[in-house]
Each structure stands twice: as structure tokens, then as C-alpha cells.
Motif scaffolding. Structure first.
Motif, PDB file in Angstrom:
ATOM      1  N   ASN A  61     -55.091 -36.590 -63.839  1.00 40.90           N
ATOM      2  CA  ASN A  61     -53.447 -36.421 -64.077  1.00 40.90           C
ATOM      3  C   ASN A  61     -53.082 -35.525 -64.836  1.00 40.90           C
ATOM      4  O   ASN A  61     -52.191 -34.623 -64.310  1.00 40.90           O
ATOM      5  CB  ASN A  61     -52.907 -37.632 -63.975  1.00 40.90           C
ATOM      6  CG  ASN A  61     -53.057 -38.608 -62.981  1.00 40.90           C
ATOM      7  OD1 ASN A  61     -53.389 -38.384 -61.725  1.00 40.90           O
ATOM      8  ND2 ASN A  61     -52.817 -40.095 -63.421  1.00 40.90           N
ATOM      9  N   GLN A  62     -53.532 -35.476 -65.919  1.00 40.62           N
ATOM     10  CA  GLN A  62     -53.306 -34.340 -66.775  1.00 40.62           C
ATOM     11  C   GLN A  62     -53.532 -33.006 -66.520  1.00 40.62           C
ATOM     12  O   GLN A  62     -52.750 -32.050 -66.593  1.00 40.62           O
ATOM     13  CB  GLN A  62     -53.768 -34.851 -68.295  1.00 40.62           C
ATOM     14  CG  GLN A  62     -53.202 -36.028 -68.957  1.00 40.62           C
ATOM     15  CD  GLN A  62     -53.946 -37.433 -68.420  1.00 40.62           C
ATOM     16  OE1 GLN A  62     -54.631 -37.381 -67.452  1.00 40.62           O
ATOM     17  NE2 GLN A  62     -54.251 -38.270 -69.259  1.00 40.62           N
ATOM     18  N   LEU A  63     -54.964 -32.872 -66.087  1.00 40.85           N
ATOM     19  CA  LEU A  63     -55.371 -31.615 -65.659  1.00 40.85           C
ATOM     20  C   LEU A  63     -54.493 -31.102 -64.426  1.00 40.85           C
ATOM     21  O   LEU A  63     -54.120 -29.965 -64.433  1.00 40.85           O
ATOM     22  CB  LEU A  63     -56.653 -31.584 -65.396  1.00 40.85           C
ATOM     23  CG  LEU A  63     -57.710 -31.935 -66.586  1.00 40.85           C
ATOM     24  CD1 LEU A  63     -59.078 -32.150 -65.907  1.00 40.85           C
ATOM     25  CD2 LEU A  63     -57.878 -30.806 -67.486  1.00 40.85           C
ATOM     26  N   ALA A  64     -54.216 -31.833 -63.663  1.00 40.67           N
ATOM     27  CA  ALA A  64     -53.320 -31.509 -62.405  1.00 40.67           C
ATOM     28  C   ALA A  64     -52.065 -30.993 -62.843  1.00 40.67           C
ATOM     29  O   ALA A  64     -51.610 -30.169 -62.487  1.00 40.67           O
ATOM     30  CB  ALA A  64     -53.465 -32.712 -61.335  1.00 40.67           C
ATOM     31  N   GLY A  65     -51.474 -31.824 -63.758  1.00 45.98           N
ATOM     32  CA  GLY A  65     -50.146 -31.572 -64.382  1.00 45.98           C
ATOM     33  C   GLY A  65     -50.001 -29.897 -64.800  1.00 45.98           C
ATOM     34  O   GLY A  65     -49.025 -29.330 -64.635  1.00 45.98           O
ATOM     35  N   SER A  81     -42.515 -33.353 -63.325  1.00 47.94           N
ATOM     36  CA  SER A  81     -43.352 -34.310 -63.372  1.00 47.94           C
ATOM     37  C   SER A  81     -43.980 -34.851 -61.918  1.00 47.94           C
ATOM     38  O   SER A  81     -43.423 -34.501 -60.809  1.00 47.94           O
ATOM     39  CB  SER A  81     -42.381 -35.427 -63.966  1.00 47.94           C
ATOM     40  OG  SER A  81     -41.350 -35.730 -63.278  1.00 47.94           O
ATOM     41  N   GLY A  82     -44.655 -36.080 -61.985  1.00 46.87           N
ATOM     42  CA  GLY A  82     -45.066 -36.484 -60.578  1.00 46.87           C
ATOM     43  C   GLY A  82     -46.223 -35.983 -59.888  1.00 46.87           C
ATOM     44  O   GLY A  82     -46.837 -36.806 -58.882  1.00 46.87           O
ATOM     45  N   THR A  83     -46.869 -35.127 -60.608  1.00 47.49           N
ATOM     46  CA  THR A  83     -48.254 -34.681 -60.124  1.00 47.49           C
ATOM     47  C   THR A  83     -49.277 -35.665 -60.320  1.00 47.49           C
ATOM     48  O   THR A  83     -49.407 -36.366 -61.306  1.00 47.49           O
ATOM     49  CB  THR A  83     -48.668 -33.428 -60.695  1.00 47.49           C
ATOM     50  OG1 THR A  83     -47.715 -32.278 -60.722  1.00 47.49           O
ATOM     51  CG2 THR A  83     -49.869 -32.719 -59.964  1.00 47.49           C
TER      52      THR A  83
END
Length: 629
Positions: A211-215, A316-318
Motif C-alpha cells: 500500500n505504501q509503495l503503491a501510494g 489517498s486511497g491507493t
């Protein structure tokens, strides 16, 4: 300090292509608080365009504006403890790293400098041709692939492959930053990799914090095109204050520990950072609802982009997932020869004038026995004379003649045909009288392919004080996951269009914003609205069939059309497979990058709910007419 306790990292981008000048790096370093400055100097064709000169020692192999930016920025970066991560190394990242190290020594600056390798996979790519090459789009037999591309995939040995570069992730960048590197020079890494690597290092994420990497991937995508994230290429630019888009400041991403971000820019710089501008950038050159990267997949289905304040937009929300086991490889091969020329016609009987010219050219080519030897021979009539024009310019349109062939002699015949018909021309023929474009030039064809990440040796190299090099093999992702089929659907439970307010005939762009761009042989376009009631109409209105109607003469049944929705930003997204034929380096289209396609679609007249048109009627451009002729 634990990652969750760290403040957001501030990453400013200084380049989105080779054209961005070196002073932009200095601007980001000097303009305000910043932790890392990144630069994306490479487009798909950069590497292949210079490979022959580099091999012949006639080119340094790296991008000159990247070198200039580093030269200007070294001292301020040291003083303000700013890390610099750029992909301007192109074909020769070690060469650029050593050049910068030499400049640092001359200035008596103590810097740790390193570079990333592994993207040049030409040798292994050539070896893999015997076992078959997988096209990025998967279905190599799809009718949307042009004949030459299919021919290359079936028999690559029949072509001279010039270059093959894999799109690397952020692992080596993070490794360099972990080792205290001040400047990291990359070759062909993914456009967002410098941003991902910096955020990954700063927050201490693991390679399974998807989630963090995708954000951070999304944040990188939003700022990677420099000016596009602060007002450039924005369809409703005319609504912004006049003069505000001259010499604009480039965007900055403040990335939080959870991967969410705020996009902004330095105070006092021109340009604008708004939700609409960033929504347009989000849908630029994506594949659909899943954005791919070597370190993660980013699901954009529920992403939210909201204004948070003046020149501040929260993203946000990715949702993140494991990366695919493969990565993209940009392969270029010699496709043949091409030439082109442009003629003008003024006023009366323009269509007939251009038809006459085409018949004259085709006659001469037939006489020479070459007319059937062209891969591409197009007579592109563009523009329309004004009605009762008040100047010759407003009465003038153009004809672009474009030819490509495997053999040079065929293209040379097109030039001769034009010259031999010169004094048999239609009434009033004129042009630039610059015949240099008639000279045949070799062109490179582009074929995006897939390669297993396990076959790529991604490494970081740290230049030590004694001139030695410390090498780090950064490995491959610990977990991967196949992509699966891309989403392709019309909306579920569409609302009847009659349920909206009384329709009025207007341009689609009176209500809908959009951006388009190239994805190899394909073109993507994302269209979005600003309010929830408009979204209900857009998703119901804009289905597969409607897009084909809007494309009108541009649609061809050999293309493949893919549709999905991004409801978090009120967007419908399409990929049109095959419309750019061979891709930007050899596309015959006048708009080879696909950037103008969205503006064509927005210019189409459709039935729009009158209440929505009236909502924005006061902000239409001065050259606009709300009444269809």
C-alpha cells in the motif's frame, strides 16, 4: 525514529523529459524546504536515438541537461543536504556519475556518488529471441498489432535490434540511499522509481509494504512529468489567471509514512496545483485501473484527489499489491526508411486540390514500380478553410504526405515523384520550400515486450574515495503476482439519459475534462467530471459504443477498445489498442504522441444535460461558440 513517526518526505521533480533545462534542478534545490530532487529525462526513444553515436564514441551516452543541472546544483545541494536522484545517465550512467564526481572534486565538495545498472538487457534479449518474445499487450496475434510488429515477434532475427532496456524499479535507488549516497545516477528506471526509492528509504518500508509503495508510485506518477503536475498540458488552462502558466514551477510530493501524499510546489513560483490538474495527470499514460511497476501494482479504482488548500492537493486511497513477475522492456529495431513533406492549399476546391496531388504522386510511383512497396503511404489532409476568410492564412489548410518502406529506394521514389510533379501542381500550391524532409532517413521501430524480473541483474555501484567501486546486487522482489485480465466493461446499472435535465447540443469539453497520451502502439484517454451528479451522467453516457461514435472517422475495426472506471475521481478511462501503429518513434500519425486526441474528443458536439452546461457557461474560452453551426 520509527517510520510512522517521521515527517513526510518532500520530493521535488526537476525534469519530465530531456528538454527540461538544467536550471530547473537548481530551482527545486533553492526554492524552499526539500529533501530529495528527482529528474526523469528519458522517453521511450531517447536511448535508441543515441545508441549508434555512443558506440562510435561520438556521444557521451547521457543527457546533457542532466549534467548541466547537476553542475548548477552541486553546491546548494551539499549546503542544504539535498539528495539528487535522476535517470539522466541514459546509456552511460557510470559516465555521468564519474563526470559529476570530477566536478565535485574541482569544487572540493565531499559527496557520495553512485549509479544504477541492469537496464541494458540487449544481450539477453537477443538470446531470448529463439524461445519467443512476449509482447507487452499479451496477445501477439491480436489484429490491433500492425503487420510489421507481428512479423518482428515471429522472426526477430530478421531485423537488426538496436537496443533493449528494461524498466527497473526502485530497489537499487533505495540501496544507494541506505548507504548514504548523495547523488544517484540511473539509466532506464521506471519514471516513478526515483520517487519510490526516496520514499522507501526515508520511511523504512519493507518490500512487502505494498500500500505504501503503491501510494509513492502514484505520487511519482503525478510529479514525474514536471510541468504537467503544475498546469502544463491542462485542458482548461484558459480558466486560470493569465500569465500564470509562463515559466511555471515544478511540483513537489510530500509523501507520508502510509503512502498518502500531498502534491504542492514552492511558494512564489508560477503555475497551479489543483485537484483537476492532478486528476488529468493521473489518467495520463496509464494502462487502466491497475498501474504496473517492478516493485508493486497500484489499484487506482478508489483513489481520491482533493484540494486541501492553496496549491496543495491530497492524494489517498491507493491500494497496493505485489508486482508482476515480469517487467517492461523497450526494444528498438531498424524498421526501414521514411520521408515526408507538407504542402498548403488556399481557399477554393481544397479537397479537390489535394486529391489531384495524390493522384499525381501515385501515378509516378506506379510508373517506377514502387507504389506497392510502401509499408505506409498516407496523404493526411488537416484543417478546414474558414468561411468567408478575411486573410489568406485563415483560408489555408495543409497536406502532409508521409511514406515508410523497408528499402531506401522506395522512399527515394516518393521524393522524386513530388519533384517531378512540381510544375503540374494544383492552383496556388505552396509550402515552406524546405525539401530536406524529402531526404530518406532511417527510422527505429518500437516493440514493448516483457522480461522476467528474475533474469535482470539490478545493481547499485558506489564510487569510493580511492576511485574504486563498491557493488551491491539488489536482488528481485520477494513476492510477485500475475496481473490477470485487465478490466473491460460498460457501467453497471446505467441511468437513462432522459432522466437528466433537458438536453442541449454542445461540445463535450463544455462539461468533461480529459487527457490522452501514448502507450507504445496504443493510446489512452481518461475523461472526468467534477461533481457527483455529473459522474452519474458520464458513466451512463460514455460506454464503448459512444466512444466509437465520438472517434467517428478515427475508429477502425482492427483496433481494440478497453474501458474501466475510476469512481474516486469521477473518471472513465479507455485504452485504444493499435491506433498509433508502430509507436511514437515511427508512427505515421501527425499527433504521434497522442496528446491531442483528448482535445479532439472534447471538441465533438453531443447532447449534454443543460443544467450541467449552464453550470460552467461563464468559464468557457473566448473562442468558443455554444451554438452548433
Amino acid at each position: 525514529m520509527a517510520p510512522e513517526q517521521r515527517r513526510p518526505i518532500r520530493i521535488g521533480n526537476c525534469a519530465g523529459a530531456a528538454c527540461d533545462a538544467g536550471y530547473q534542478m537548481l530551482r527545486q534545490c533553492e526554492g524552499g524546504p526539500i529533501d530529495v530532487v528527482t529528474g526523469d529525462y528519458l522517453a521511450e526513444a531517447n536511448l535508441a536515438q543515441n545508441v549508434d553515436k555512443f558506440k562510435a564514441n561520438e556521444h557521451n551516452g547521457y543527457e546533457i541537461n542532466a549534467l548541466e543541472g547537476l553542475k548548477l546544483s552541486l553546491e546548494v545541494a551539499v549546503r542544504r543536504r539535498i539528495r539528487l536522484v535522476i535517470n539522466g545517465g541514459a546509456l552511460n550512467p557510470e559516465g555521468l556519475a564519474r563526470a559529476v564526481a570530477s566536478m565535485a572534486r574541482e569544487k572540493d565538495l565531499k559527496l557520495k556518488i553512485g549509479w544504477v545498472t541492469g537496464d541494458d538487457v540487449l544481450s539477453s534479449f537477443k538470446q531470448s529471441v529463439n524461445t519467443g518474445i512476449t509482447h507487452l499487450d499479451g496477445d501477439n496475434e491480436g489484429s490491433y498489432l500492425v503487420g510489421e510488429t507481428v512479423e518482428f515477434l515471429k522472426d526477430p532475427e530478421g531485423f537488426e535490434i538496436v537496443s533493449a532496456h528494461a524498466y527497473l524499479g526502485a530497489r537499487a535507488i533505495k540501496a544507494g540511499l541506505d548507504r548514504g549516497c548523495d547523488i544517484i545516477v540511473c539509466g532506464r528506471v521506471s519514471d516513478a522509481s526515483p520517487v519510490i526509492g526516496a520514499a522507501w528509504w526515508w520511511h523504512g518500508w519493507t518490500d512487502s509494504d505494498f500500500n505504501q509503495l503503491a501510494g509513492s508510485l502514484v505520487a511519482g506518477h503525478l510529479i514525474e512529468c514536471s510541468g504537467y503536475g503544475s498546469g502544463g498540458n491542462f485542458c482548461n488552462f484558459f480558466q486560470l489567471p493569465q500569465g500564470g502558466l509562463v515559466d511555471i514551477g515544478f511540483p513537489i510530493a510530500e509523501i507520508h509514512a502510509d503512502g498518502s501524499s500531498v502534491i504542492t510546489k514552492h511558494d512564489g513560483t508560477r503555475g497551479f496545483v489543483t485537484a483537476d490538474i492532478l486528476k488529468a495527470q493521473l489518467v495520463y499514460e496509464i494502462q487502466g485501473n491497475i498501474y504496473l511497476h517492478s516493485d508493486c501494482k497500484a489499484d487506482l479504482s478508489r483513489i481520491e484527489i482533493e484540494d486541501q488548500g492553496f496549491d496543495r492537493v491530497r492524494v489517498s486511497g491507493t491500494k497496493g499489491y505485489p508486482p508482476p513477475p515480469t517487467t517492461k522492456v523497450a526494444a528498438f529495431y531498424r524498421g526501414g526508411w521514411q520521408c515526408e513533406y507538407t504542402l498548403n492549399a488556399t481557399g477554393y476546391a481544397t479537397v479537390e486540390k489535394f486529391k489531384l496531388h495524390e493522384s499525381q504522386i501515385r501515378f509516378r510511383l506506379k510508373e517506377e514500380g514502387e507504389v506497392n512497396n510502401f509499408q505506409v503511404l498516407e496523404f493526411q489532409h488537416y484543417g478546414k478553410p474558414g468561411i468567408d476568410p478575411k486573410s489568406q492564412l485563415s483560408s489555408t489548410t495543409g497536406l502532409r504526405v508521409f511514406g515508410q518502406a523497408r528499402e531506401k529506394r522506395t522512399v527515394e521514389a516518393l521524393g522524386r515523384a513530388m519533384l517531378h510533379s512540381m510544375l503540374q501542381h494544383y492552383a496556388g500550391m505552396h509550402g515552406t520550400l524546405d525539401w530536406r524532409l524529402l531526404e530518406p532517413k532511417q527510422y527505429l521501430s518500437y516493440c514493448p515486450c516483457l522480461m522476467p524480473q528474475a533474469q535482470i541483474l539490478e545493481e547499485f555501484h558506489l564510487l569510493e574515495d580511492d576511485g574504486g567501486v563498491f557493488d551491491v546486487n539488489t536482488g528481485t522482489p520477494s513476492l510477485t503476482e500475475e496481473l490477470g485480465n485487465r478490466l473491460d466493461y460498460d457501467t453497471v446499472n446505467p441511468s437513462p439519459l432522459s432522466s437528466f435535465s433537458h438536453p442541449t447540443r454542445a461540445r463535450l469539453g463544455d462539461l468533461v475534462l480529459a487527457r490522452s497520451g501514448d502507450k507504445g502502439a496504443n493510446l489512452n484517454i481518461g475523461l472526468f467530471v467534477r461533481k457527483v451528479d455529473e459522474w452519474e451522467w458520464l458513466r451512463s453516457f460514455l460506454d464503448h459504443e459512444r466512444m466509437k461514435q465520438l472517434m467517428a472517422d478515427e475508429w477502425d475495426d482492427s483496433y481494440k477498445l478497453e474501458r474501466c472506471e475510476l469512481p474516486g475521481i469521477y473518471a472513465v478511462h479507455f485504452v485504444i489498442y493499435g491506433i498509433l501503429k508502430r509507436g511514437v518513434s515511427s508512427s505515421a500519425r501527425l499527433d504521434a504522441l497522442g496528446k491531442g486526441f483528448a482535445e479532439f474528443i472534447r471538441d465533438r458536439w453531443v447532447e449534454l444535460p443543460s443544467m450541467f452546461v449552464e453550470r460552467y457557461s461563464d468559464s468557457l474560452p473566448f473562442s468558443h461558440s455554444t451554438i452548433a453551426s
